[in-house]
Design an enzyme around this catalytic site. Structure first.
Site, mmCIF file in Angstrom:
data_model
loop_
_atom_site.group_PDB
_atom_site.id
_atom_site.type_symbol
_atom_site.label_atom_id
_atom_site.label_comp_id
_atom_site.label_asym_id
_atom_site.label_seq_id
_atom_site.Cartn_x
_atom_site.Cartn_y
_atom_site.Cartn_z
ATOM 1 N N SER A 143 52.956 12.075 -14.791
ATOM 2 C CA SER A 143 52.479 13.383 -15.276
ATOM 3 C C SER A 143 52.072 13.221 -16.734
ATOM 4 C CB SER A 143 53.625 14.399 -15.176
ATOM 5 O OG SER A 143 53.401 15.484 -16.047
ATOM 6 N N TYR A 156 62.169 16.899 -16.701
ATOM 7 C CA TYR A 156 61.007 16.464 -15.913
ATOM 8 C C TYR A 156 60.225 15.389 -16.678
ATOM 9 C CZ TYR A 156 56.509 16.910 -13.429
ATOM 10 O OH TYR A 156 55.351 16.663 -12.729
HETATM 11 N N1 LIG Z 1 50.464 19.798 -9.519
HETATM 12 C C1 LIG Z 1 50.435 19.374 -10.754
HETATM 13 O O1 LIG Z 1 49.858 20.008 -11.634
HETATM 14 C C2 LIG Z 1 51.096 18.058 -11.123
HETATM 15 C C3 LIG Z 1 50.833 17.548 -12.404
HETATM 16 C C4 LIG Z 1 51.398 16.331 -12.750
HETATM 17 C C5 LIG Z 1 52.209 15.640 -11.865
HETATM 18 N N2 LIG Z 1 52.456 16.172 -10.638
HETATM 19 C C6 LIG Z 1 53.301 15.383 -9.738
HETATM 20 O O2 LIG Z 1 52.601 15.155 -8.544
HETATM 21 C C7 LIG Z 1 53.527 14.988 -7.467
HETATM 22 C C8 LIG Z 1 53.134 15.928 -6.351
HETATM 23 O O3 LIG Z 1 53.273 17.262 -6.812
HETATM 24 P P1 LIG Z 1 52.515 18.515 -6.201
HETATM 25 O O4 LIG Z 1 51.966 19.268 -7.316
HETATM 26 O O5 LIG Z 1 51.653 18.078 -5.094
HETATM 27 O O6 LIG Z 1 53.747 19.392 -5.696
HETATM 28 P P2 LIG Z 1 54.360 19.619 -4.249
HETATM 29 O O7 LIG Z 1 55.635 20.338 -4.478
HETATM 30 O O8 LIG Z 1 53.330 20.210 -3.372
HETATM 31 O O9 LIG Z 1 54.654 18.141 -3.767
HETATM 32 C C9 LIG Z 1 55.865 17.497 -3.994
HETATM 33 C C10 LIG Z 1 56.279 16.857 -2.704
HETATM 34 O O10 LIG Z 1 57.493 16.124 -2.930
HETATM 35 C C11 LIG Z 1 58.376 16.410 -1.885
HETATM 36 N N3 LIG Z 1 59.768 16.250 -2.300
HETATM 37 C C12 LIG Z 1 60.402 16.906 -3.303
HETATM 38 N N4 LIG Z 1 61.689 16.535 -3.325
HETATM 39 C C13 LIG Z 1 61.864 15.623 -2.317
HETATM 40 C C14 LIG Z 1 62.966 14.894 -1.812
HETATM 41 N N5 LIG Z 1 64.203 15.032 -2.320
HETATM 42 N N6 LIG Z 1 62.773 14.069 -0.762
HETATM 43 C C15 LIG Z 1 61.558 13.935 -0.193
HETATM 44 N N7 LIG Z 1 60.480 14.605 -0.620
HETATM 45 C C16 LIG Z 1 60.633 15.446 -1.669
HETATM 46 C C17 LIG Z 1 58.091 17.873 -1.520
HETATM 47 O O11 LIG Z 1 58.575 18.186 -0.239
HETATM 48 C C18 LIG Z 1 56.585 17.921 -1.625
HETATM 49 O O12 LIG Z 1 55.966 17.538 -0.413
HETATM 50 C C19 LIG Z 1 54.904 15.284 -8.044
HETATM 51 O O13 LIG Z 1 55.549 14.058 -8.336
HETATM 52 C C20 LIG Z 1 54.602 16.047 -9.310
HETATM 53 O O14 LIG Z 1 55.618 15.887 -10.271
HETATM 54 C C21 LIG Z 1 51.916 17.353 -10.243
#
Ligand SMILES: NC(=O)c1ccc[n+]([C@@H]2O[C@H](COP(=O)([O-])OP(=O)(O)OC[C@H]3O[C@@H](n4cnc5c(N)ncnc54)[C@H](O)[C@@H]3O)[C@@H](O)[C@H]2O)c1
Length: 252
Positions: A143, A156
């Site tokens: 991130s 985080y």
């Molecule tokens: N959306 C954003 O703006 C953004 C920005 C930077 C980084 N990220 C990172 O991208 C990745 C995906 O995020 P997203 O935005 O798609 O959110 P999201 O919540 O849709 O996806 C996260 C996924 O991780 C899974 N997960 C969480 N805890 C878990 C566990 N204990 N065991 C198995 N699976 C688990 C969830 O079920 C979900 O499918 C994450 O690592 C997040 O930190 C997202």
């Protein structure tokens, strides 16, 4: 047709594939010709992801990455079903925002376990000689909070920064086996969860957030395209890097 980004013939594991960025990466890896094993906790949503993927031979597995001790057996199970792998994309992650005064050691422990340690353990187990083909590529979704400060995200940010520094060392240790390890650090990406969060902001806070991104907010495909590049042989000489995908946020 000349296509250096093709994933034909590669088997790739994608975590966090039941939603958001992980789901998009799974879909786009399948479109680029990979056989994909998708991992998540919710079978119904994993099935939805599967239904959006192209090609054949994809599989899905349920796992809760808070269970660190089971990851070795889980990887053994996956490989027994799909054979040796060529790539791993770790997108599973959670967020817990609060001012640092309110973040307890248990909050740090929980978030480090899911966001960082489980990904490192997954890679430790997935890089066994009987598990992974070479060359291979591993990608962690970090991130921009790994490189900039955003208030209330100390736990985080720490978990995402640790992914970047850990990936660098793994890249250096695994280079002799031609296994590459890289991170992608996205800015604000319009996933359903993020849209829900943004919809709760005041108009002023929403505009402030959007205005921070010179190219506007990101789409999940902005991240999946970078993933495809790092998983493909087009990036064969890139390892230990953190590619920031943020519409210009961090250049200001
Ligand atoms: N959306 C954003 O703006 C953004 C920005 C930077 C980084 N990220 C990172 O991208 C990745 C995906 O995020 P997203 O935005 O798609 O959110 P999201 O919540 O849709 O996806 C996260 C996924 O991780 C899974 N997960 C969480 N805890 C878990 C566990 N204990 N065991 C198995 N699976 C688990 C969830 O079920 C979900 O499918 C994450 O690592 C997040 O930190 C997202």
């Amino acid at each position: 047709m000349f296509n250096p980004f093709s994933l034909e013939g590669k088997t790739i594991i994608v975590t966090g594939a039941s939603s958001g960025i992980g789901r998009q990466c799974a879909i786009d890896c399948s479109r680029m010709g990979a056989k994909v094993a998708i991992i998540g906790r919710n079978e119904e949503r994993l099935n939805e992801t599967l239904s959006l993927m192209e090609g054949r031979g994809h599989t899905m597995f349920s796992y809760d990455f808070a269970q660190l001790d089971g990851i070795k057996d889980f990887i053994t199970l996956i490989v027994s079903e799909i054979g040796k792998i060529d790539g791993v994309l770790c997108a599973a992650g959670m967020e817990k925002s609060a001012p640092m005064k309110l973040l307890k050691p248990s909050d740090y422990e929980e978030i480090m376990k899911v966001n960082t340690i489980s990904a490192f353990e997954l890679v430790r187990q997935a890089t066994g000689v009987k598990v992974i083909n070479t060359p291979a590529s591993i990608v962690f979704i970090s991130s921009i909070t790994s490189v900039i400060a955003r208030t209330t995200t100390a736990a985080y940010s720490a978990s995402k920064g640790a992914l970047v520094s850990g990936a660098r060392v793994m890249a250096s240790e695994l280079a002799k086996r031609n296994i590459r390890v890289n991170c992608i650090s996205p800015g604000t990406i319009l996933t359903p969860l993020m849209q829900n969060y943004l919809s709760q902001l005041s108009e002023e806070d929403y505009q402030k957030r959007v205005n921070g991104f010179p190219l506007g907010l990101g789409e999940t495909t902005d991240v999946s395209n970078a993933c495809i590049y790092l998983l493909s042989d087009a990036s064969r000489w890139i390892t230990g890097q953190n590619i920031v995908v943020d519409g210009g946020y961090t250049i200001q």
